[in-house]
Enzyme design. Structure first.
Site, PDB file in Angstrom:
ATOM      1  N   GLY A 154       1.083  -1.229   0.540  1.00 19.47           N
ATOM      2  CA  GLY A 154      -0.299  -0.398  -0.018  1.00 19.47           C
ATOM      3  C   GLY A 154       1.232   1.316  -0.362  1.00 19.47           C
ATOM      4  N   SER A 155       0.025   2.230   0.026  1.00 19.78           N
ATOM      5  CA  SER A 155       1.100   3.696  -0.207  1.00 19.78           C
ATOM      6  C   SER A 155       0.827   4.362   1.199  1.00 19.78           C
ATOM      7  CB  SER A 155       0.959   4.411  -1.417  1.00 19.78           C
ATOM      8  OG  SER A 155       1.406   4.319  -2.900  1.00 19.78           O
ATOM      9  N   GLY A 156       1.698   5.631   1.088  1.00 19.88           N
ATOM     10  CA  GLY A 156       1.720   6.632   2.728  1.00 19.88           C
ATOM     11  C   GLY A 156       2.866   5.914   3.711  1.00 19.88           C
ATOM     12  N   HIS A 157       3.505   4.322   2.988  1.00 22.19           N
ATOM     13  CA  HIS A 157       4.784   4.419   3.713  1.00 22.19           C
ATOM     14  C   HIS A 157       6.115   5.224   3.160  1.00 22.19           C
ATOM     15  CE1 HIS A 157       2.144   2.013   5.598  1.00 22.19           C
ATOM     16  NE2 HIS A 157       2.034   1.275   4.610  1.00 22.19           N
TER      17      HIS A 157
ATOM     18  N   HIS B 240      -0.161   1.033   9.895  1.00 21.55           N
ATOM     19  CA  HIS B 240      -1.691   1.203   9.390  1.00 21.55           C
ATOM     20  C   HIS B 240      -2.178   2.029  10.539  1.00 21.55           C
ATOM     21  CE1 HIS B 240      -0.141  -1.618   7.152  1.00 21.55           C
ATOM     22  NE2 HIS B 240      -0.137  -1.110   5.463  1.00 21.55           N
TER      23      HIS B 240
ATOM     24  N   LYS C 288       5.506  -7.563   2.840  1.00 17.78           N
ATOM     25  CA  LYS C 288       5.777  -7.165   3.904  1.00 17.78           C
ATOM     26  C   LYS C 288       4.070  -8.084   4.460  1.00 17.78           C
ATOM     27  CE  LYS C 288       4.978  -2.945   3.884  1.00 17.78           C
ATOM     28  NZ  LYS C 288       4.735  -2.896   2.792  1.00 17.78           N
TER      29      LYS C 288
ATOM     30  N   ASP D 143      -1.757  -8.400   0.900  1.00 13.85           N
ATOM     31  CA  ASP D 143      -0.409  -8.242   0.424  1.00 13.85           C
ATOM     32  C   ASP D 143       0.168  -9.928  -0.037  1.00 13.85           C
ATOM     33  OD1 ASP D 143      -0.239  -5.434   2.079  1.00 13.85           O
ATOM     34  OD2 ASP D 143       1.553  -5.772   1.813  1.00 13.85           O
TER      35      ASP D 143
END
Lengths: 330, 206
Positions: free
Chosen positions: A54-57, A219, A105, A110
């Site tokens: 996921g994005s945001g990391h 998250h 991860k 995922d």
């Protein structure tokens, strides 16, 4: 925290990926129609490494696409696994005939999406294998949970598996190097303030002004304990204490130490934490071989940090020191 | 019959999009707060695809739904619903629909979800709505109920299954990190599954 520097919440990932490749246009490019960043010189005659999530990391994972690290990174929507078709495109783009290692991860979504992509690639005759990173000691690893989450320690897997692949390692050898890191890396995080996904109206969790959460996930998954805000040194004592009690260390061991900001933490505070971490390790006779302080695996604007230790041996030290053009990991 | 199937999926899409906020709220309590966002993104795309194409066969239409969800939803819900509908596309009848077909469709969906998610009933997942629903169809068949009544029973069982997730402790997916703290919340996956089952039943029986 209602304010965000975005144009349209639905377009944050694609606009970010376009911005990422514009920063290093001579090194990386974006695949048409997919939020996939690949090395411009791929495919190469070596084992290819693909990661994502996921994005945001950010800078995970596109920021680690380059010489000596990843060949491709797949960016899903914010905090959401990328879809199998995107991962499959990444695999095809970087496969140089020596096989592809997927670094995943440990999250249910995922794993499912990357496994589906691996099935698709294998159906096309591409040799694919994968490793699952699960370094978060805050989660009890048992039959009754999904298992430990993959967090900041993933960056060490990128670096070391990347170096092994660059040195001409076979797929099985690159996988072994990655698994050696996974066996020896541990992380624990904490948060002072939550984050908000751009398309959501509310923060992903709530913390009172005088509270913090220990053992938080990247998250905003709940951790081990919610407590009154403590001093920096006490917080480091808790995080590093959990990490040190989870893996056996002895006097004279060498480690890589990563103090990672979650996105909304001033560097000043990370350095204060880093100072305490060094004191604790010195007391225990553990030598910091290499130290990383900064933002490596963030959680949007979450304020907080995580501390990661990677126990090193001769092979891991060499691979950690191997050249890369990713400044953060030099 | 393909028109009818198309209508059902258009309606499912509307219902999921309408419930975006509700599903996201449920997910914020025990997950990462994106279930409604992801599902509504996927079903918006399903609507787009279905309204711009004509399908001669039900199997092709359902396969399109499956592939669209797989490539747009992400997270765990994308592969789970995608694989479920992919399996359904292999068994959906092209002509008459009866209770045997309903059971076969339900069982194929369950098989797909279990293959991907490796979960059992009682782990606070979408299966807790779907498995009782399919079990109720099997019971209705034993009792020789009319299809219409069997479907109403099926909808009821799905709703009860969804509500039964409230006291459960999650052992799969992100909610499992909460351990005991996952109790007392309705599972968002079971909720979206109930909404889908409810919409299918209401559309067939209307």
């Amino acid at each position: 925290m209602k304010k965000k520097l975005v144009n349209n919440p639905d377009h944050v990932v694609v606009e970010m990926v376009e911005g990422i490749v514009m920063e290093r246009p001579e090194k990386i490019e974006k695949l048409d129609d997919f939020n996939v960043v690949v090395r411009k010189d791929a495919p190469l005659e070596k084992v290819a490494l693909v990661s994502g999530g996921g994005s945001g990391h950010e800078p995970s994972h596109a920021g680690y696409v380059g010489e000596g690290m990843l060949d491709a990174a797949v960016a899903g929507d914010v905090f959401t696994s990328p879809t199998p078709d995107a991962v499959f495109e990444a695999i095809k783009a970087v496969d140089g005939g020596q096989g592809v290692l997927l670094i995943v991860k440990n999250y249910t979504g995922d794993i499912m999406n990357f496994e589906m992509a691996a099935d698709m690639a294998e159906a096309e005759g591409i040799e694919v294998d994968h490793v699952v990173v699960n370094d978060d000691v805050a989660v009890e690893d048992s039959l009754y949970t999904t298992g430990r989450r993959g967090v900041a320690g993933t960056v060490f897997v990128h670096k070391i598996a990347g170096a092994k692949a660059a040195a001409g390692g076979k797929l099985s050898e690159v996988k072994s190097a990655a698994e050696k890191v996974i066996a020896n890396v541990r992380t624990k995080g904490m948060a002072l303030y939550p984050c908000r996904v751009p398309s959501a109206d509310e923060s992903t969790f709530k913390l009172e002004e005088d509270e913090m959460e220990l053992g938080i996930g990247i998250h905003g998954e709940p951790g081990t304990e919610r407590t009154k805000v403590k001093k920096a040194d006490e917080v480091v004592d808790d995080l590093l204490g959990s990490v040190l009690s989870d893996i056996s260390f002895k006097n004279g061991d060498e480690v890589a130490l990563m103090v990672n900001g979650m996105g909304g933490t001033p560097l000043m505070e990370l350095y204060i934490a880093n100072r305490r971490a060094h004191q604790i390790l010195e007391d225990k006779g553990i030598k910091v071989y290499k130290n990383f302080v900064g933002e490596f695996m963030t959680s949007l604007e979450m304020a907080g940090m995580s501390i990661t230790l990677l126990k090193l041996d001769k092979e891991l030290k060499e691979l950690l020191d191997a050249p890369t053009d990713i400044n953060l990991m030099k | 019959m393909t028109e009818k199937i198309k209508d059902i999926f258009m309606k499912i899409s509307d219902v999921i999009i309408e419930n975006k906020k509700y599903l996201t709220e449920l997910d914020s309590a025990i997950g990462d707060g994106d279930h409604g966002i992801n599902m509504s993104r996927g079903f918006k795309k399903v609507k787009e695809k279905l309204s711009s194409n004509d399908y001669e066969k039900n199997s092709d239409l359902v396969k399109t739904v499956a592939m669209t969800l797989i490539s747009t939803v992400g997270g765990a819900a994308g592969p789970l619903y995608g694989t479920a509908f992919l399996n359904v596309s292999k068994v959906i009848p092209e002509a008459e629909f009866d209770i045997d077909a309903a059971i076969e469709i339900g069982e194929s969906a369950i098989n797909g979800i279990q293959k991907r998610g490796k979960a059992e009933q009682g782990e606070k997942t979408m299966l807790d709505a779907i498995m009782p629903a399919v079990e109720s169809l099997r019971e209705s068949k034993e009792k020789n109920l009319e299809l219409k009544d069997a479907l109403e029973e099926c909808k009821k069982a799905a709703e009860e299954g969804m509500k039964a997730t409230i006291p459960m402790q999650a052992t799969k997916g992100r909610a499992s990190y909460l351990g005991e703290r996952s109790k007392g919340h309705q599972d968002p996956g079971a909720t979206s599954s109930y909404l889908i089952i409810k919409t299918i039943v209401d559309e067939i029986n209307k």
